[in-house]
Design an enzyme around this catalytic site. Sequence first.
Site, mmCIF file in Angstrom:
data_model
loop_
_atom_site.group_PDB
_atom_site.id
_atom_site.type_symbol
_atom_site.label_atom_id
_atom_site.label_comp_id
_atom_site.label_asym_id
_atom_site.label_seq_id
_atom_site.Cartn_x
_atom_site.Cartn_y
_atom_site.Cartn_z
ATOM 1 N N ASP A 137 -73.622 45.427 44.029
ATOM 2 C CA ASP A 137 -72.779 46.465 44.113
ATOM 3 C C ASP A 137 -72.078 46.229 45.274
ATOM 4 O O ASP A 137 -72.442 45.805 46.252
ATOM 5 C CB ASP A 137 -73.606 47.938 44.084
ATOM 6 N N ASP A 177 -80.608 51.979 58.098
ATOM 7 C CA ASP A 177 -81.996 51.876 58.481
ATOM 8 C C ASP A 177 -82.373 50.665 59.148
ATOM 9 O O ASP A 177 -82.775 50.419 60.099
ATOM 10 C CB ASP A 177 -82.788 51.611 56.963
ATOM 11 N N ASP A 223 -70.392 49.054 47.892
ATOM 12 C CA ASP A 223 -70.569 50.336 48.469
ATOM 13 C C ASP A 223 -69.278 50.355 49.410
ATOM 14 O O ASP A 223 -69.083 49.293 50.199
ATOM 15 C CB ASP A 223 -71.610 50.656 48.751
#
Length: 441
Positions: free
Chosen positions: A69, A145, A71
């Site tokens: 993906d 994260d 993003d």
Amino acid sequence: MIRQFISRLLPQRFKKAPRIYDATQHNIRADAIDEAALIVVRRLHSAGFQAFIVGGAVRDLMLGRRPKDFDIATDATPEEIKPLFRRAFIIGRRFRLVHVHTGHDVIEVSTFRSSQTDEDATDEHGRLLSDNVYGTQAQDALRRDFTINALYFDPETEEIWDYVGGVNDVRAHRLKLIGPPVTRYREDPVRMLRAVRLAAKLGLTLAPTSEAPLIKLASLMRNIPPARLFEETQKLLLSGNAQETVAQVRRYQLLPSFDALLDTPTAERFAGIALAHTDARLKIGKTVSPAYLFAALLWPALIRERDARLEAGMKPAPAFLAAMDTTLEEHAKMLAVPRRFQGIIREIWGLQPRFEQRQGQRPFRLLEQPRFRAAYDFLCMRAENREVLRELSTWWEKFQKADDDTRKAMLATAPKPEAGSGSRPRRRRKKSQSANVATSA
């Protein structure tokens, strides 16, 4: 208190400008970015907003991998993004973002966020309850994260913006949390699963400070909602490196359900076969049904449940059906397997006894079953695990491909099921197998 203390420290870090790597200092080029993502970035830029390819896509491109993906992160709010595109939809509550539909592609666009600091932002375990406080790009980087997921690539300038040393960590093949590890894991315990999954998938080494709290905080996984736990479990099983990932999950005791299911050598061996097949299929671009994989993980539990009923004097067929019910009601709950998958699992299991029946029209009716192919593959795994004779799976492989005359001859010579076939583990002539190994369902 800890979060408030950290929030007082973080503003000092916000003053630090990012390290910007130009095109001569890294290996990513704009032509590696999906065209749909480029369209979204350019539209946001033309409207006066910042917009970057962010997270896993940047990390993967630096590692020479093709991202799944692309993003985008921007300083535009969801309400400002939506009017810029003909087909854009605001989704989510805890984490609001925009899905922009461009042709057949869906690009996920998130707004830069800041860390929550309110007392009611977390539960009693420190888990974040909401995450919709918008902020600057620097704040957004610090609340992500891992350092390798906090990189921002501008496809128009081909620059990488790095606030947390992520570029160096990618180059060192190191996985490192941003911020105090205990606090970050408490904010979202799923990060512990992500840590071991990413390390196994990408061949990274966990930084010692990020690895140290894992076993100590493993109990926090009990607070994860079932639907989210299943989603993350599915990701680690379909990561392409499931064998290594499951080994690491068990090493750090993150999912006690795995230890409960894989508590015998037989169960471990069967799970290993299933995970190896899954990894091999994904490696060559084939699809894998999550239901099929969970059917394999739960199969040893089903056999134990069935054998307990046989020992109590129940007949084989009722024992097997009752064992299916118990396994799905109790053991599937540990893995948070949704009901929509439980029906498929039941079908795959339920067809196993029918492979023993090779007379008359039964083989033809079995071939017509919608789940035949999945059930046949499952039979092959059982043969590999020495639960059934290899001859049985070989017979069915030949029968599927044979012409009418060959099939007629095969049916004429096919052995009849032994009395009580499938009720107990097959015995070897010299040495009996473990009682946990079933001849057939």
